[in-house]
Write an enzyme that holds these catalytic residues in place. Structure first.
Site, mmCIF file in Angstrom:
data_model
loop_
_atom_site.group_PDB
_atom_site.id
_atom_site.type_symbol
_atom_site.label_atom_id
_atom_site.label_comp_id
_atom_site.label_asym_id
_atom_site.label_seq_id
_atom_site.Cartn_x
_atom_site.Cartn_y
_atom_site.Cartn_z
ATOM 1 N N GLU A 1 18.578 -11.993 70.314
ATOM 2 C CA GLU A 1 17.256 -12.171 70.923
ATOM 3 C C GLU A 1 16.952 -11.101 71.957
ATOM 4 O O GLU A 1 15.806 -10.969 72.402
ATOM 5 C CB GLU A 1 17.130 -13.568 71.542
ATOM 6 C CG GLU A 1 17.821 -13.782 72.874
ATOM 7 C CD GLU A 1 19.320 -14.042 72.771
ATOM 8 O OE1 GLU A 1 19.906 -14.510 73.767
ATOM 9 O OE2 GLU A 1 19.906 -13.786 71.701
ATOM 10 N N HIS B 1 23.935 -11.244 71.483
ATOM 11 C CA HIS B 1 22.613 -11.836 71.689
ATOM 12 C C HIS B 1 21.535 -11.098 70.888
ATOM 13 O O HIS B 1 20.903 -10.165 71.400
ATOM 14 C CB HIS B 1 22.243 -11.764 73.170
ATOM 15 C CG HIS B 1 22.997 -12.716 74.031
ATOM 16 N ND1 HIS B 1 22.444 -13.873 74.542
ATOM 17 C CD2 HIS B 1 24.273 -12.694 74.488
ATOM 18 C CE1 HIS B 1 23.334 -14.513 75.274
ATOM 19 N NE2 HIS B 1 24.453 -13.817 75.254
ATOM 20 N N CYS C 1 25.998 -17.169 71.613
ATOM 21 C CA CYS C 1 26.834 -17.176 72.809
ATOM 22 C C CYS C 1 27.199 -18.606 73.210
ATOM 23 O O CYS C 1 28.009 -19.248 72.555
ATOM 24 C CB CYS C 1 26.142 -16.402 73.928
ATOM 25 S SG CYS C 1 27.200 -16.039 75.351
#
EC number: 6.3.5.3
Length: 232
Positions: free
Chosen positions: A196, A194, A85
């Site tokens: 994560e 994302h 991002c």
């Protein structure tokens, strides 16, 4: 294996990235944007969220932080670098990746579980996927529209440097539905979604098996660990 996570003023997802690295089996190392020291890490993550100076253009000021000189040198030497991002925006601003990211075409911030297709499973960060594999990764951005000149788009497509592509819908107007790209060497990857946030059951995207059970994102981190072990 030690993977550095760079924190900038305003970083939001640095600790999420560190947790993903730990769950994948490596040691996360906290790095500060104002330093000129990578502390001997084996790979780097520029995390998502925000960074100082985004009011000018997302990632523009952060790309000039002192540590970015070390990141650029490390990337050019072959160290694996992942920009998520805002980190993707920094990599583009630092010219480690081509193209740029602009405001979403609908003018709104978007937050959703996004379907992606893995187009390139040969990068340092995607080796654990299969080419054509469809995954679901959370997406949250206001300036995620990928742009590039016609010549650059043709080169990215022709050199198989589109890493992941939006499917189902294009959430931000990115050209060619591009969600992430890599450099020619395949060690530097940037993507807007994302990974994560999809690494642990109970906290990821919904799946047909159970709510919040999606863990497709962990493969980005286990892939680079496996690549580094093979190269060691």
């Amino acid at each position: 294996m030690r993977i550095g996570v760079v924190t900038f003023p305003g970083s939001l997802d640095d600790r999420d990235a560190a947790r993903a690295i730990r769950l994948a089996g490596a040691e996360p190392v906290a790095l500060w944007h104002g330093e000129h020291d990578l502390h001997g890490v084996d790979a780097l993550v520029l995390p998502g969220g925000f960074s100082y100076g985004d009011y000018l253009r997302c990632g523009a000021i952060a790309s000039l932080s002192p540590i970015m000189a070390e990141v650029i040198d490390a990337a050019n030497s072959g160290m694996p670098v992942l920009g998520i991002c805002n980190g993707f925006q920094m990599l583009a601003e630092a010219h480690l990746l081509e193209g740029g990211l602009i405001r979403n075409d609908h003018g709104l911030f978007i937050c959703r579980d996004q379907q992606l297709r893995v187009e390139n499973a040969l990068t340092d960060w995607t080796g654990g996927f299969a080419a054509g594999q469809e995954i679901t990764i959370p997406l949250k951005n206001g300036e995620g529209g990928f742009i590039a000149s016609a010549d650059t788009l043709e080169r990215l497509e022709g050199e198989d440097r589109v890493v992941v592509r939006y499917i189902g819908m294009n959430p931000n107007g990115s050209l060619n539905d591009i969600a992430g790209i890599c450099n020619q060497r395949g060690n530097v990857v940037g993507l807007m979604p994302h990974p994560e946030h999809a690494v642990e059951p109970g906290f990821g995207p919904d799946t047909v098996d159970a709510m919040r059970s999606g863990t497709d994102g962990i493969t980005f981190f286990t892939s680079v660990i496996e690549r580094m072990l093979v190269s060691a």
